[in-house]
Design a protein around this motif. Structure first.
Motif, PDB file in Angstrom:
ATOM      1  N   MET A   1       0.828  -1.207   0.000  1.00 51.34           N
ATOM      2  CA  MET A   1       0.000   0.000   0.000  1.00 51.34           C
ATOM      3  C   MET A   1       0.862   1.257   0.000  1.00 51.34           C
ATOM      4  SD  MET A   1      -3.195   0.893  -0.032  1.00 51.34           S
ATOM      5  CE  MET A   1      -4.265  -0.352   0.641  1.00 51.34           C
ATOM      6  N   SER A   2       2.139   1.118   0.362  1.00 47.63           N
ATOM      7  CA  SER A   2       3.085   2.212   0.558  1.00 47.63           C
ATOM      8  C   SER A   2       2.716   3.000   1.808  1.00 47.63           C
ATOM      9  CB  SER A   2       3.207   3.130  -0.653  1.00 47.63           C
ATOM     10  OG  SER A   2       2.044   3.898  -0.871  1.00 47.63           O
ATOM     11  N   GLY A   3       3.665   3.743   2.347  1.00 48.90           N
ATOM     12  CA  GLY A   3       3.429   4.496   3.569  1.00 48.90           C
ATOM     13  C   GLY A   3       4.287   5.738   3.605  1.00 48.90           C
ATOM     14  N   LEU A   4       3.793   6.775   4.275  1.00 48.17           N
ATOM     15  CA  LEU A   4       4.551   8.016   4.396  1.00 48.17           C
ATOM     16  C   LEU A   4       4.596   8.461   5.846  1.00 48.17           C
ATOM     17  CD1 LEU A   4       2.559  10.729   4.862  1.00 48.17           C
ATOM     18  CD2 LEU A   4       1.935  10.212   2.507  1.00 48.17           C
ATOM     19  N   VAL A   5       5.675   9.155   6.186  1.00 45.22           N
ATOM     20  CA  VAL A   5       5.826   9.762   7.509  1.00 45.22           C
ATOM     21  C   VAL A   5       6.482  11.123   7.326  1.00 45.22           C
ATOM     22  CG1 VAL A   5       6.127   7.512   8.626  1.00 45.22           C
ATOM     23  CG2 VAL A   5       8.138   8.831   7.968  1.00 45.22           C
ATOM     24  N   GLY A   6       6.382  11.958   8.356  1.00 48.88           N
ATOM     25  CA  GLY A   6       7.052  13.256   8.279  1.00 48.88           C
ATOM     26  C   GLY A   6       7.121  13.934   9.623  1.00 48.88           C
ATOM     27  N   TRP A   7       7.976  14.945   9.678  1.00 52.07           N
ATOM     28  CA  TRP A   7       8.200  15.712  10.902  1.00 52.07           C
ATOM     29  C   TRP A   7       8.508  17.143  10.490  1.00 52.07           C
ATOM     30  CZ3 TRP A   7      13.004  14.635  14.528  1.00 52.07           C
ATOM     31  CH2 TRP A   7      12.932  15.453  15.657  1.00 52.07           C
ATOM     32  N   ILE A   8       7.729  18.063  11.003  1.00 50.37           N
ATOM     33  CA  ILE A   8       7.974  19.487  10.795  1.00 50.37           C
ATOM     34  C   ILE A   8       8.349  20.084  12.147  1.00 50.37           C
ATOM     35  CG2 ILE A   8       7.052  21.673   9.936  1.00 50.37           C
ATOM     36  CD1 ILE A   8       7.129  19.341   7.865  1.00 50.37           C
ATOM     37  N   ASP A   9       9.418  20.856  12.183  1.00 49.09           N
ATOM     38  CA  ASP A   9       9.846  21.459  13.451  1.00 49.09           C
ATOM     39  C   ASP A   9      10.412  22.850  13.168  1.00 49.09           C
ATOM     40  OD1 ASP A   9      11.412  22.054  15.932  1.00 49.09           O
ATOM     41  OD2 ASP A   9      10.782  20.010  16.445  1.00 49.09           O
ATOM     42  N   PHE A  10       9.861  23.860  13.851  1.00 53.48           N
ATOM     43  CA  PHE A  10      10.287  25.243  13.638  1.00 53.48           C
ATOM     44  C   PHE A  10      11.353  25.685  14.638  1.00 53.48           C
ATOM     45  CE2 PHE A  10       5.864  25.299  11.879  1.00 53.48           C
ATOM     46  CZ  PHE A  10       6.233  25.497  10.551  1.00 53.48           C
ATOM     47  N   SER A  11      11.914  24.733  15.367  1.00 53.65           N
ATOM     48  CA  SER A  11      12.936  25.066  16.351  1.00 53.65           C
ATOM     49  C   SER A  11      14.225  24.283  16.121  1.00 53.65           C
ATOM     50  CB  SER A  11      12.418  24.798  17.769  1.00 53.65           C
ATOM     51  OG  SER A  11      13.395  25.086  18.729  1.00 53.65           O
ATOM     52  N   ARG A  12      14.094  22.946  15.952  1.00 54.61           N
ATOM     53  CA  ARG A  12      15.278  22.106  15.741  1.00 54.61           C
ATOM     54  C   ARG A  12      15.774  22.187  14.297  1.00 54.61           C
ATOM     55  NH1 ARG A  12      11.807  18.871  18.776  1.00 54.61           N
ATOM     56  NH2 ARG A  12      12.657  18.093  20.753  1.00 54.61           N
ATOM     57  N   ASN A  13      16.976  21.693  14.099  1.00 53.10           N
ATOM     58  CA  ASN A  13      17.524  21.493  12.764  1.00 53.10           C
ATOM     59  C   ASN A  13      17.305  20.028  12.400  1.00 53.10           C
ATOM     60  OD1 ASN A  13      18.920  21.238  10.391  1.00 53.10           O
ATOM     61  ND2 ASN A  13      20.889  21.963  11.195  1.00 53.10           N
ATOM     62  N   LEU A  14      16.275  19.743  11.612  1.00 53.77           N
ATOM     63  CA  LEU A  14      15.929  18.354  11.306  1.00 53.77           C
ATOM     64  C   LEU A  14      16.908  17.703  10.347  1.00 53.77           C
ATOM     65  CD1 LEU A  14      12.021  18.357  11.108  1.00 53.77           C
ATOM     66  CD2 LEU A  14      13.539  18.044  13.070  1.00 53.77           C
ATOM     67  N   ALA A  15      17.786  18.479   9.746  1.00 57.60           N
ATOM     68  CA  ALA A  15      18.826  17.870   8.923  1.00 57.60           C
ATOM     69  C   ALA A  15      19.732  16.975   9.761  1.00 57.60           C
ATOM     70  CB  ALA A  15      19.650  18.960   8.242  1.00 57.60           C
ATOM     71  N   LEU A  16      19.732  17.190  11.076  1.00 55.61           N
ATOM     72  CA  LEU A  16      20.550  16.391  11.986  1.00 55.61           C
ATOM     73  C   LEU A  16      19.765  15.236  12.602  1.00 55.61           C
ATOM     74  CD1 LEU A  16      22.311  19.321  13.881  1.00 55.61           C
ATOM     75  CD2 LEU A  16      23.070  18.126  11.810  1.00 55.61           C
ATOM     76  N   GLN A  17      18.490  15.091  12.223  1.00 55.09           N
ATOM     77  CA  GLN A  17      17.614  14.108  12.866  1.00 55.09           C
ATOM     78  C   GLN A  17      17.250  12.939  11.947  1.00 55.09           C
ATOM     79  OE1 GLN A  17      16.982  14.229  16.038  1.00 55.09           O
ATOM     80  NE2 GLN A  17      18.024  16.202  16.288  1.00 55.09           N
ATOM     81  N   ARG A  18      18.143  12.602  11.032  1.00 45.83           N
ATOM     82  CA  ARG A  18      17.864  11.485  10.133  1.00 45.83           C
ATOM     83  C   ARG A  18      17.559  10.183  10.876  1.00 45.83           C
ATOM     84  NH1 ARG A  18      18.647   9.879   4.698  1.00 45.83           N
ATOM     85  NH2 ARG A  18      19.074  12.047   4.178  1.00 45.83           N
ATOM     86  N   PRO A  19      18.251   9.863  11.982  1.00 47.85           N
ATOM     87  CA  PRO A  19      17.906   8.608  12.680  1.00 47.85           C
ATOM     88  C   PRO A  19      16.446   8.534  13.128  1.00 47.85           C
ATOM     89  CG  PRO A  19      20.032   9.412  13.424  1.00 47.85           C
ATOM     90  CD  PRO A  19      19.437  10.496  12.577  1.00 47.85           C
ATOM     91  N   VAL A  20      15.883   9.670  13.555  1.00 45.54           N
ATOM     92  CA  VAL A  20      14.495   9.662  14.014  1.00 45.54           C
ATOM     93  C   VAL A  20      13.547   9.411  12.850  1.00 45.54           C
ATOM     94  CG1 VAL A  20      12.649  11.013  15.069  1.00 45.54           C
ATOM     95  CG2 VAL A  20      14.972  11.145  15.988  1.00 45.54           C
ATOM     96  N   ILE A  21      13.724  10.128  11.767  1.00 43.83           N
ATOM     97  CA  ILE A  21      12.810   9.953  10.639  1.00 43.83           C
ATOM     98  C   ILE A  21      12.994   8.570  10.010  1.00 43.83           C
ATOM     99  CG2 ILE A  21      14.246  10.907   8.787  1.00 43.83           C
ATOM    100  CD1 ILE A  21      10.509  11.640   9.329  1.00 43.83           C
TER     101      ILE A  21
END
Length: 611
Positions: A1-21
């Protein structure tokens, strides 16, 4: 079926959060067995698990630069209307390659029209767009809610995903459940919603936009009440034409990608005939048709099941020259701990009717193991053509509550199917009778009637509205086995048309789903066309209740079992000592199954009850 996830954050730098995503994306591996991709930036991170049905389906997230910023899109499901969308783009001066996959096409449409293109789509889909130009997240879901999309806010942003488990994989999200969520888990009066505290979902037919100032949400589609002006012959012809067009649009381009679940009822048989004909037209070979049967051959007719499926299914398969596979199941297999856990993880909560759903999941695992990726079903036909029991029983139609709740109450389940062993203190706190009344009143308040409708016509329209909006099919079991479900009967165009057909015309020929039967009469054997509706088969193997009794007795003996405080221990102890009752009383088995499912859910998901 495929699946999607995401995270928007206006405080952190999500470029550093690859392990979480990556962890969040991995939680949906069952939905996308063909690959995984993640994308990160300072403000947004997306992940996608791919089920590749058409070439290019795995190339997600789609990242496009616009005005010096990234615009990123992820898509799940199988949207329709793509040919017309290509033509619109060409006319707007943005031609797209004929072989561009759906996600790339939708990305170009967003760049041209923003979210205004979403209502032009059909089929089951959900999409997410991060617009770096405005720093906004756009979420959208198809008209009928065929694809789920959940979200929850964090202190500095939002996380979202195709399933609840994807949100729970985020370190800031806790599995807390308040009274309202537990009420949904236990009663199943309406489709199970977000459940966990702070969770929400994009509604069917809705576009939701999240930015620094919060949410903006708009509904772009809902059922419309209109006079039905077509005569019988025109009505039947239009239904047939819509079914054929839907089957053409839904059939994948490659051979052996698709299969059909075939029960021998008019719903699945119609779909089987339509898809088999489309495959022949394209010279894509014979259709694979799969039918459930049980090793223990002890069929019993009852109020919901009038005849055994296998003989009718075999008749249809021979008639349309399909490759027929009969999958024999052992009833007690659904008590395997692995099956129990996989069923729970398919839905992220207990299911309403465990035995039927778990047998269905094992059956679909067989279909997936044979290499198929798309499964066609007759899902939605009962709703579209008023075929269910509660649409054809005057007492249920006039019950003044959800007719499926009224049916359970008629058979002695005052608080709903499966609630017989919930303890009285918890039932008092949940106050299910008031919940049913309030939820029903809220649902029927949205029904619009025509001035000329008499009292019975108004009641039938109300029931039609309820089954179309509150008793929708659930694709989670298909997704859990890595399959994409498609139903040519379950399109918003067809449901909008059939919603306005008078109830007496729906019973053309004096039988439920008479219009559907007439529309496909030339495609099927007459024995199948006239076969009365028969619900999903169940097994009467005595080994199943015997094993169920043993499992329940072990849970009751465990003083640390998390479901013990929710259980009426006196009633449970009495029931577990009555093997004959468990063997004969389906409501009793359903009540046991609910407690066992609650026990596993509370334990495995580490649910924090806040009542």
């Amino acid at each position: 079926m495929s699946g999607l996830v995401g995270w928007i954050d206006f405080s952190r730098n999500l470029a550093l959060q690859r392990p979480v995503i990556t962890t969040m994306t991995g939680s949906l591996a069952h939905r996308g067995p063909d690959g995984e991709r993640v994308w990160t930036s300072p403000r947004a991170a997306f992940g996608h698990r791919a089920l590749v049905v058409e070439p290019g389906d795995g190339r997600q997230p789609v990242v496009t630069e616009a005005d010096g910023h990234d615009v990123v899109l992820c898509l799940t499901g199988a949207p329709g209307g793509l040919t017309a969308l290509r033509e619109r783009l060409r006319g707007a001066g943005r031609p797209v390659s004929p072989d561009a996959p759906a996600a790339e096409l939708l990305s170009q449409a967003y760049l041209r029209w923003g979210s205004d293109f979403v209502p032009w789509l059909s089929g089951a889909f959900a999409l997410a767009v991060w617009d770096g130009r405005t720093e906004e997240l756009v979420l959208a879901r198809d008209q009928l809610g065929g694809q789920t999309l959940f979200f929850t806010e964090t202190p500095t942003g939002v996380v979202f995903g195709s399933e609840r488990k994807a949100l729970l994989a985020h370190p800031e999200v806790q599995p807390a459940v308040h009274t309202a969520g537990l009420r949904e888990v236990i009663c199943h009066a309406v489709p199970t919603g977000p459940l966990f505290s702070g969770f929400s979902q994009v509604e069917a037919g809705e576009v939701a936009v999240f930015g620094r100032s919060g949410w903006t949400r708009r509904q772009y589609w809902k059922l419309q009440t209109r006079p039905h002006e077509d005569d019988l012959q025109t009505t039947v012809a239009r239904i047939r034409a819509m079914l054929e067009e839907s089957a053409r649009a839904a059939t994948p381009s490659g051979p052996d990608l698709a299969a059909v679940t075939l029960s021998g009822g008019v719903d699945s048989s119609s779909v089987t005939a339509l898809i088999a004909a489309e495959l022949r037209r394209r010279d894509l070979g014979r259709l694979h048709a799969y039918t459930i049967d049980y090793a223990y051959d002890g069929f019993r007719s009852d109020a919901m099941r009038t005849s055994k499926d296998a003989p009718y299914a075999r008749m249809v398969a021979e008639h349309v020259d399909a490759r027929h596979h009969v999958v024999q199941l052992e009833a007690a297999d659904i008590l395997d701990p692995v099956v129990r856990l996989s069923m729970l993880r398919a839905k992220d909560c207990p299911t309403r009717i465990y035995d039927m759903d778990a047998w269905q999941q094992i059956f679909l695992q067989r279909v997936a193991a044979d290499g198929h990726k798309v499964v066609f079903t007759g899902l939605g036909a009962d709703n579209a053509f008023l075929g269910a029991t509660w649409c054809n029983d005057r007492g249920l139609v006039e019950s003044g509550t959800f007719p499926w709740i009224a049916l359970a109450q008629r058979h002695g389940a005052r608080n709903g199917f499966g609630t017989g062993l919930v303890n009285q203190d918890l039932l008092a706190r949940l106050d299910l009778p008031t919940y049913y009344a309030d939820t029903y009143a809220s649902a029927v308040a949205d029904v619009e009637h025509l001035p000329e409708e008499d009292d019975w016509a108004r009641k039938m329209r109300t029931v039609a509205y309820l089954v179309l909006t509150q008793f929708r099919g659930d694709s989670s079991i298909f997704s859990a086995t890595g399959l994409q479900v498609r139903s040519p009967v379950n399109t918003h165009e067809l449901l909008q048309y059939t919603y306005n057909i008078p109830a007496e015309m729906h019973r053309h020929g004096g039988i439920e789903k008479g219009l559907l039967r007439e529309a496909v009469a030339d495609l099927l054997p007459q024995e199948v066309v006239r076969r009365p509706r028969s619900a999903t088969p169940i097994s009467h193997d005595p080994g199943y209740p015997a094993r169920l009794q043993e499992e329940f007795k072990a849970m009751l003996a465990d003083t640390e079992a998390p479901a013990r405080p929710l259980t009426d221990l006196a009633a449970a102890t009495e029931l577990v000592g009555q093997p004959d009752r468990l063997a004969k009383d389906r409501l009793a088995r359903a009540s046991v199954e609910l407690i066992l499912q609650l026990n596993l859910w509370l334990d495995h998901y580490r649910v924090q009850l806040v009542l």
